[in-house]
Design an enzyme around this catalytic site. Structure first.
Site, PDB file in Angstrom:
ATOM      1  N   GLY A 168      53.674   4.465   0.542  1.00 22.41           N
ATOM      2  CA  GLY A 168      52.250   4.201   0.329  1.00 22.41           C
ATOM      3  C   GLY A 168      51.400   4.759   1.462  1.00 22.41           C
ATOM      4  O   GLY A 168      51.910   5.407   2.390  1.00 22.41           O
TER       5      GLY A 168
ATOM      6  N   LEU B  63      49.590   3.248   3.972  1.00 24.81           N
ATOM      7  CA  LEU B  63      49.900   2.698   5.299  1.00 24.81           C
ATOM      8  C   LEU B  63      51.353   2.962   5.682  1.00 24.81           C
ATOM      9  O   LEU B  63      51.649   3.371   6.803  1.00 24.81           O
ATOM     10  CB  LEU B  63      49.616   1.188   5.309  1.00 24.81           C
ATOM     11  CG  LEU B  63      50.023   0.456   6.580  1.00 24.81           C
ATOM     12  CD1 LEU B  63      49.292   1.002   7.800  1.00 24.81           C
ATOM     13  CD2 LEU B  63      49.760  -1.043   6.427  1.00 24.81           C
TER      14      LEU B  63
ATOM     15  N   ASP C 142      63.440  -2.056  -5.581  1.00 28.18           N
ATOM     16  CA  ASP C 142      62.275  -2.783  -6.077  1.00 28.18           C
ATOM     17  C   ASP C 142      62.296  -4.171  -5.429  1.00 28.18           C
ATOM     18  O   ASP C 142      63.294  -4.888  -5.558  1.00 28.18           O
ATOM     19  CB  ASP C 142      62.357  -2.885  -7.606  1.00 28.18           C
ATOM     20  CG  ASP C 142      61.057  -3.408  -8.209  1.00 28.18           C
ATOM     21  OD1 ASP C 142      60.495  -4.391  -7.666  1.00 28.18           O
ATOM     22  OD2 ASP C 142      60.606  -2.824  -9.207  1.00 28.18           O
TER      23      ASP C 142
ATOM     24  N   ALA D 140      53.161  -3.659  -1.926  1.00 28.64           N
ATOM     25  CA  ALA D 140      52.371  -4.609  -2.708  1.00 28.64           C
ATOM     26  C   ALA D 140      51.846  -3.905  -3.948  1.00 28.64           C
ATOM     27  O   ALA D 140      51.800  -2.677  -4.003  1.00 28.64           O
ATOM     28  CB  ALA D 140      51.196  -5.129  -1.875  1.00 28.64           C
TER      29      ALA D 140
ATOM     30  N   THR E  82      48.669  -3.029  -5.221  1.00 30.37           N
ATOM     31  CA  THR E  82      47.384  -2.968  -4.499  1.00 30.37           C
ATOM     32  C   THR E  82      46.194  -2.654  -5.413  1.00 30.37           C
ATOM     33  O   THR E  82      45.056  -2.748  -4.957  1.00 30.37           O
ATOM     34  CB  THR E  82      47.443  -1.899  -3.393  1.00 30.37           C
ATOM     35  OG1 THR E  82      47.793  -0.649  -3.982  1.00 30.37           O
ATOM     36  CG2 THR E  82      48.455  -2.262  -2.331  1.00 30.37           C
TER      37      THR E  82
ATOM     38  N   THR F 164      45.218  -8.996   3.283  1.00 28.75           N
ATOM     39  CA  THR F 164      43.929  -8.407   2.911  1.00 28.75           C
ATOM     40  C   THR F 164      42.749  -9.358   3.170  1.00 28.75           C
ATOM     41  O   THR F 164      42.922 -10.583   3.140  1.00 28.75           O
ATOM     42  CB  THR F 164      43.959  -8.067   1.403  1.00 28.75           C
ATOM     43  OG1 THR F 164      42.650  -7.681   0.985  1.00 28.75           O
ATOM     44  CG2 THR F 164      44.376  -9.253   0.553  1.00 28.75           C
ATOM     45  N   ASP F 165      41.573  -8.774   3.335  1.00 27.75           N
ATOM     46  CA  ASP F 165      40.359  -9.611   3.436  1.00 27.75           C
ATOM     47  C   ASP F 165      39.948 -10.159   2.071  1.00 27.75           C
ATOM     48  O   ASP F 165      39.017 -10.971   2.000  1.00 27.75           O
ATOM     49  CB  ASP F 165      39.203  -8.828   4.090  1.00 27.75           C
ATOM     50  CG  ASP F 165      38.752  -7.616   3.302  1.00 27.75           C
ATOM     51  OD1 ASP F 165      39.548  -7.107   2.470  1.00 27.75           O
ATOM     52  OD2 ASP F 165      37.606  -7.169   3.494  1.00 27.75           O
TER      53      ASP F 165
ATOM     54  N   TYR G  44      44.537 -10.447  -7.272  1.00 26.65           N
ATOM     55  CA  TYR G  44      45.069  -9.737  -6.094  1.00 26.65           C
ATOM     56  C   TYR G  44      44.937 -10.608  -4.848  1.00 26.65           C
ATOM     57  O   TYR G  44      45.918 -10.841  -4.128  1.00 26.65           O
ATOM     58  CB  TYR G  44      44.332  -8.405  -5.920  1.00 26.65           C
ATOM     59  CG  TYR G  44      44.662  -7.689  -4.627  1.00 26.65           C
ATOM     60  CD1 TYR G  44      45.911  -7.112  -4.420  1.00 26.65           C
ATOM     61  CD2 TYR G  44      43.712  -7.589  -3.601  1.00 26.65           C
ATOM     62  CE1 TYR G  44      46.214  -6.461  -3.227  1.00 26.65           C
ATOM     63  CE2 TYR G  44      43.999  -6.934  -2.417  1.00 26.65           C
ATOM     64  CZ  TYR G  44      45.252  -6.374  -2.236  1.00 26.65           C
ATOM     65  OH  TYR G  44      45.545  -5.732  -1.053  1.00 26.65           O
TER      66      TYR G  44
END
Ligand SMILES: NC(=O)c1ccc[n+]([C@@H]2O[C@H](COP(=O)([O-])OP(=O)(O)OC[C@H]3O[C@@H](n4cnc5c(N)ncnc54)[C@H](OP(=O)(O)O)[C@@H]3O)[C@@H](O)[C@H]2O)c1
Length: 299
Positions: free
Chosen positions: A11, A13, A48, A72, A74, A113-114, A136
């Site tokens: 991904g 990141l 997975d 994740a 996302t 996450t925010d 999410y």
């Protein structure tokens, strides 16, 4: 050399982490499948994270000193329309990673996450109350809780509006804006969604800094500045010498997105700044770093 297992290494990141970490770690990466294109230059294992046994077997075999869990689901709107899948990957999958970390004694850093906040009064510090609006955000918050219940010494690193570039890196907000503006196409960006844009390379460095200190607990690890999408788009345009006049100011209600978004989100990064002795990049510094990267990579 200590071994680092990165979940979600293919991904945005994860791929930055895989590149940056190899100076200090033997890197093993995990994702569902290797991406098309040139072979990966690290030890990649297709697993997975919904498969508890496969995750346990991989971690038992690799015996990592450190796991950085970025994998994740996302896509925020897809989580809303496929909540069972979001639950299985973000919550159960994270539980499998945490269980394997606990069984082998690996230190665990998990990225969140925010969107765990409702966006009524951001930017948010670590002690602020959570109240996710979307599937999410809810599944990521449940993942945080499950991880800490299984691995009390884990580090949870929340971030916001990730962007970056690189071989095999999927498109993100900044690239979409650049593509549209370079093509001379007008775009609408909402002025009522605020976040803290984060250059993925900078986040990778922050996470490795936290890892080096053996940090545990909750950290906000985003860019240091909160900004709405419209203003962010205008800064992107100016940094890259494009026309901000092509960007129309819009509102979230016009987008009919399946998942509700926090309006005033974003993160306060004082805690990680104090611990690491440096602030994460602000918007202009992050965009300037990205521009330099792209110029260097250009043929
Ligand atoms: N992007 C943002 O703006 C943002 C903002 C705040 C927080 N975050 C958080 O930051 C982290 C990294 O985000 P990102 O943007 O780098 O994510 P990304 O580019 O969407 O990459 C997700 C990675 O997770 C892997 N993955 C997904 N489902 C999997 C599964 N079932 N089993 C194994 N691997 C799986 C993907 O591999 P495959 O491609 O093989 O499925 C991919 O390598 C995530 O935890 C995300 O929640 C992101």
């Amino acid at each position: 050399m200590p071994t680092l297992l990165i979940t979600g290494s293919t991904g945005l990141l994860g791929s930055k982490l895989a590149r940056l970490a190899r100076e200090r770690y033997r890197v093993v990466g995990l994702g569902r499948a290797a991406p098309d294109g040139p072979p990966l230059d690290y030890d990649f294992r297709p697993v997975d994270i919904r498969d508890r046994r496969a995750v346990a077997a991989l971690v038992q075999g690799v015996r990592p000193h450190l796991i950085i869990h970025t994998a994740a689901m996302t896509a925020v709107d897809r989580c809303e329309t496929s909540p069972e899948e979001a639950e299985a990957i973000n919550v159960a999958g994270s539980g499998h990673v945490a269980t394997a970390a606990a069984a082998t004694g690996a230190h665990l850093i998990a990225v969140s996450t925010d969107y765990v906040f409702d966006g009524e009064s951001g930017p948010y510090a670590e002690h602020d109350d959570t109240n996710p609006l979307s599937t999410y955000g809810r599944t990521k918050l449940e993942a945080e809780r499950r991880i800490v219940a299984i691995c009390p010494a884990a580090c949870i690193a929340r971030t916001s509006v990730l962007y970056g570039a690189g071989p095999g890196v999927r498109s993100n907000f900044v690239f979409w804006v650049l593509g549209e503006l370079r093509a001379g196409r007008p775009i609408t960006l909402v002025a009522d969604q605020t976040g803290s844009p984060t250059l993925a390379d900078d986040l990778a460095a922050l996470l490795l800094g936290l890892a080096g200190l053996g940090a545990s607990g909750l950290f906000h690890t985003s860019g240091s500045e909160s900004i709405n999408r419209f203003d962010f788009g205008c800064r992107i345009a100016r940094t890259f010498g494009l026309d901000p006049g092509l960007i129309r100011r819009g509102a979230t209600a016009e987008l009919y997105q399946p998942a509700p978004r926090p309006k005033h989100s974003g993160l306060v990064v004082g805690k990680v700044t104090r611990l690491l002795g440096r602030s994460p990049l602000d918007v202009d510094s992050g965009l300037a770093a990205l521009k330099r990267q792209l110029e260097t990579a250009a043929p």
